[in-house]
Scaffold this motif. Structure first.
Motif, PDB file in Angstrom:
ATOM      1  N   THR A 196     -93.649  95.721  -9.159  1.00 11.73           N
ATOM      2  CA  THR A 196     -92.898  94.544  -9.437  1.00 11.73           C
ATOM      3  C   THR A 196     -94.113  93.418 -10.137  1.00 11.73           C
ATOM      4  O   THR A 196     -95.378  93.857 -10.081  1.00 11.73           O
ATOM      5  CB  THR A 196     -92.635  93.791  -8.311  1.00 11.73           C
ATOM      6  OG1 THR A 196     -92.003  92.461  -8.656  1.00 11.73           O
ATOM      7  CG2 THR A 196     -93.756  93.404  -7.231  1.00 11.73           C
ATOM      8  N   PRO A 244     -84.000  87.385  -6.000  1.00 16.76           N
ATOM      9  CA  PRO A 244     -83.858  87.379  -7.490  1.00 16.76           C
ATOM     10  C   PRO A 244     -82.961  86.101  -8.160  1.00 16.76           C
ATOM     11  O   PRO A 244     -82.371  85.446  -7.366  1.00 16.76           O
ATOM     12  CB  PRO A 244     -82.984  88.749  -7.658  1.00 16.76           C
ATOM     13  CG  PRO A 244     -82.384  88.729  -6.606  1.00 16.76           C
ATOM     14  CD  PRO A 244     -83.245  88.371  -5.465  1.00 16.76           C
ATOM     15  N   ARG A 304     -87.179  92.461 -15.177  1.00 16.22           N
ATOM     16  CA  ARG A 304     -87.133  93.576 -14.538  1.00 16.22           C
ATOM     17  C   ARG A 304     -86.994  94.848 -15.320  1.00 16.22           C
ATOM     18  O   ARG A 304     -87.698  95.893 -15.374  1.00 16.22           O
ATOM     19  CB  ARG A 304     -86.599  93.643 -13.389  1.00 16.22           C
ATOM     20  CG  ARG A 304     -86.538  94.997 -12.124  1.00 16.22           C
ATOM     21  CD  ARG A 304     -85.900  95.870 -12.586  1.00 16.22           C
ATOM     22  NE  ARG A 304     -84.449  95.742 -12.746  1.00 16.22           N
ATOM     23  CZ  ARG A 304     -83.614  95.778 -11.421  1.00 16.22           C
ATOM     24  NH1 ARG A 304     -83.842  95.985 -10.370  1.00 16.22           N
ATOM     25  NH2 ARG A 304     -82.272  95.486 -11.932  1.00 16.22           N
ATOM     26  N   ASN A 305     -85.548  94.886 -16.098  1.00 13.35           N
ATOM     27  CA  ASN A 305     -85.168  95.845 -16.753  1.00 13.35           C
ATOM     28  C   ASN A 305     -86.115  96.169 -17.891  1.00 13.35           C
ATOM     29  O   ASN A 305     -86.126  97.408 -18.367  1.00 13.35           O
ATOM     30  CB  ASN A 305     -83.794  95.502 -17.308  1.00 13.35           C
ATOM     31  CG  ASN A 305     -82.817  95.158 -16.343  1.00 13.35           C
ATOM     32  OD1 ASN A 305     -83.041  95.341 -15.110  1.00 13.35           O
ATOM     33  ND2 ASN A 305     -81.536  94.523 -16.773  1.00 13.35           N
ATOM     34  N   PRO A 345     -86.921  93.261  -8.570  1.00  7.57           N
ATOM     35  CA  PRO A 345     -86.614  91.914  -9.296  1.00  7.57           C
ATOM     36  C   PRO A 345     -87.324  90.995  -8.393  1.00  7.57           C
ATOM     37  O   PRO A 345     -87.009  89.702  -8.818  1.00  7.57           O
ATOM     38  CB  PRO A 345     -85.281  91.637  -9.582  1.00  7.57           C
ATOM     39  CG  PRO A 345     -84.813  92.575  -8.538  1.00  7.57           C
ATOM     40  CD  PRO A 345     -85.705  93.506  -8.166  1.00  7.57           C
ATOM     41  N   THR A 372     -84.740  86.974 -13.427  1.00  9.69           N
ATOM     42  CA  THR A 372     -85.580  88.210 -13.171  1.00  9.69           C
ATOM     43  C   THR A 372     -85.184  89.505 -13.284  1.00  9.69           C
ATOM     44  O   THR A 372     -85.898  90.451 -13.511  1.00  9.69           O
ATOM     45  CB  THR A 372     -85.677  87.929 -11.607  1.00  9.69           C
ATOM     46  OG1 THR A 372     -84.710  88.288 -10.727  1.00  9.69           O
ATOM     47  CG2 THR A 372     -86.540  86.674 -11.190  1.00  9.69           C
ATOM     48  N   TYR A 417     -93.999  90.489  -9.874  1.00 10.32           N
ATOM     49  CA  TYR A 417     -93.582  89.203  -9.053  1.00 10.32           C
ATOM     50  C   TYR A 417     -94.590  88.922  -7.917  1.00 10.32           C
ATOM     51  O   TYR A 417     -94.731  89.951  -7.057  1.00 10.32           O
ATOM     52  CB  TYR A 417     -92.295  88.757  -8.695  1.00 10.32           C
ATOM     53  CG  TYR A 417     -91.370  88.719  -9.565  1.00 10.32           C
ATOM     54  CD1 TYR A 417     -91.502  87.624 -10.450  1.00 10.32           C
ATOM     55  CD2 TYR A 417     -90.562  89.705 -10.107  1.00 10.32           C
ATOM     56  CE1 TYR A 417     -90.540  87.305 -11.680  1.00 10.32           C
ATOM     57  CE2 TYR A 417     -89.934  89.372 -11.438  1.00 10.32           C
ATOM     58  CZ  TYR A 417     -89.733  88.491 -12.143  1.00 10.32           C
ATOM     59  OH  TYR A 417     -89.005  88.313 -13.292  1.00 10.32           O
ATOM     60  N   GLY A 436     -84.021 100.912 -10.734  1.00 12.99           N
ATOM     61  CA  GLY A 436     -84.171  99.656  -9.738  1.00 12.99           C
ATOM     62  C   GLY A 436     -83.557 100.197  -8.350  1.00 12.99           C
ATOM     63  O   GLY A 436     -83.338 101.417  -8.063  1.00 12.99           O
ATOM     64  N   VAL A 487     -88.552  99.859  -9.692  1.00 10.87           N
ATOM     65  CA  VAL A 487     -88.936  98.446 -10.034  1.00 10.87           C
ATOM     66  C   VAL A 487     -88.224  97.464  -9.754  1.00 10.87           C
ATOM     67  O   VAL A 487     -86.798  97.415  -9.659  1.00 10.87           O
ATOM     68  CB  VAL A 487     -89.081  98.419 -11.713  1.00 10.87           C
ATOM     69  CG1 VAL A 487     -89.689  97.165 -12.131  1.00 10.87           C
ATOM     70  CG2 VAL A 487     -89.681  99.561 -12.028  1.00 10.87           C
TER      71      VAL A 487
END
Length: 403
Positions: free
Chosen positions: A201, A209, A217-218, A174, A213, A203, A149, A172
């Motif tokens: 992403t 976030p 995302r993780n 969120p 989210t 989104y 991230g 990546v």
């Protein structure tokens, strides 16, 4: 109509992170387009579509989805769905693949070589940040893709290390690609696509976030990777969510401990060692796990041309061989000192089993009866407390400074 518009429609209607778009795609011969064409008569027959989800299907139109797709393409983003050839195969193999990925930059080939996620505490110790940057550099120099991230601390340090090595990176988010979130990492975010990496992403409109989210995302970060490295994780922390996703997705888990800092603040990492994670100190140790797995897919890991850059692991000097005079009695090894008062029963059993000897893990397992995973975690913790010293060949002996 571009087929990707049907996926955009489903993602918006059912929500990011939903497993349903992938399931619907597999349930019908014509995939998500057939599901759309079936209309409310078909949608209402499914028990896995709640009234709330059905309302989303009714109200978000395919024209609106097409407009989103056109906007993304106009911005120069890639729009990838599970039906696209560029969509990472590794993501298709998780329980809930993203219906749509918006990509800025160039997404590396994540299926022909190792991709390693590196993550950890945001408010990390300086030593953990340095370790993340070093390992990120080593992984990238060894031709692995570094995935993380953009949060400050361990995540951004790993990406910076990989960029310093001119390696391939995937960050990546969120939030959506237009979001001003985390202005302090704006330079990092710009550098990644400029240097051949990718911002990713699921989104399209998520300016900031929220609580949900980050876990969503993780799962993408771990899903894009074949192994996940964690640094500095408390037992109850967001970092441990990565470990949960990795286990669900059948990904390897690695842990890098700060042995000089002690166990406090690293309880989560220690628990992962008990659960079968592998302790590592360098990127080379991680890459070694994948030499055979990817040997037939490319030459990069067969002969690693970057071996010389890896930090040398400090090894204690070999113990001198003592030669005794024939006339004198043999010198006896000193008896081990008394055990610390605050030692746990398992720790006491382990130190008692070591005595004054140097033993391998297999010998200790036989003497203590402890499971291998628990034994390795306990040895690591005692080493961090200066009660045990590790030697080459996975052998251990008691330390003399505090016992």
């Amino acid at each position: 109509m571009d087929n990707r518009a049907y996926w955009v429609w489903l993602q918006q209607a059912l929500g990011e992170g939903s497993y349903l778009p992938w399931k619907l795609h597999r349930d019908y011969p014509g995939g998500v387009e057939e599901f759309y064409q079936g209309g409310p008569r078909l949608w209402n027959t499914r028990r896995d579509i709640s009234d709330q989800k059905a309302e989303g299907l009714y109200h978000f139109t395919l024209d609106a989805a097409q407009a989103r797709l056109e906007y993304a393409l106009k911005m120069g983003w890639q729009v990838l769905t599970p039906e696209c050839g560029e969509y990472p195969e590794c993501l298709r193999n998780i329980p809930d693949p993203p219906a749509v990925l918006y990509v800025q930059g160039q997404l590396p080939d994540l299926d022909s070589g190792p991709a390693i996620a590196v993550t950890g505490a945001r408010h990390a110790w300086e030593s953990s940040i340095r370790a993340a940057e070093r390992i990120g550099y080593q992984l990238a120099a060894g031709d692995a893709v570094v995935v993380s991230g953009e949060a400050k601390g361990v995540d951004s340090a790993a990406l910076k290390g990989a960029l310093t090595a001119r390696g391939r990176t995937v960050c990546v988010l969120p939030v959506d690609l237009d979001s001003p979130y985390l202005l302090e990492s704006a330079n990092l975010r710009r550098s990644i696509p400029q240097r051949g990496g990718a911002l990713v992403t699921e989104y399209f409109t998520q300016r900031n976030p929220n609580k949900g989210t980050f876990p969503q995302r993780n799962r993408i970060i771990t899903g894009l990777s074949c192994g996940v490295l964690l640094l500095q994780a408390k037992l109850k922390s967001g970092t441990m969510i990565y470990a949960r996703h990795a286990k669900e997705q059948n990904r390897d888990v690695f842990v890098c401990l700060d042995r000089a800092a002690g166990p406090e603040g690293q309880e989560g990492c220690l628990s992962l060692l008990e659960d079968g994670a592998k302790a590592v100190d360098s990127g080379e140790e991680i890459l070694a796990e994948y030499q055979l797995r990817f040997a037939r897919r490319g030459p990069a890991l067969v002969e690693n041309p970057f071996r010389g850059i890896f930090r040398e692991v400090e090894r204690p000097a070999p113990e001198p061989v003592r030669v005794l005079a024939d006339s004198g009695p043999a010198e006896q090894a000193p008896a081990p000192a008394a055990l610390p008062q605050d030692l746990s029963p398992e720790g006491e059993k382990l130190l008692t089993a070591l005595g004054g000897e140097t033993l391998a893990v297999a010998q200790l397992a036989e003497r203590t009866g402890l499971p291998a995973a628990r034994l390795l975690a306990l040895l690591t913790q005692l080493e961090m407390e200066d009660l045990v010293e590790s030697l080459p060949g996975k052998r251990y002996r008691r330390q003399g400074r505090r016992i």
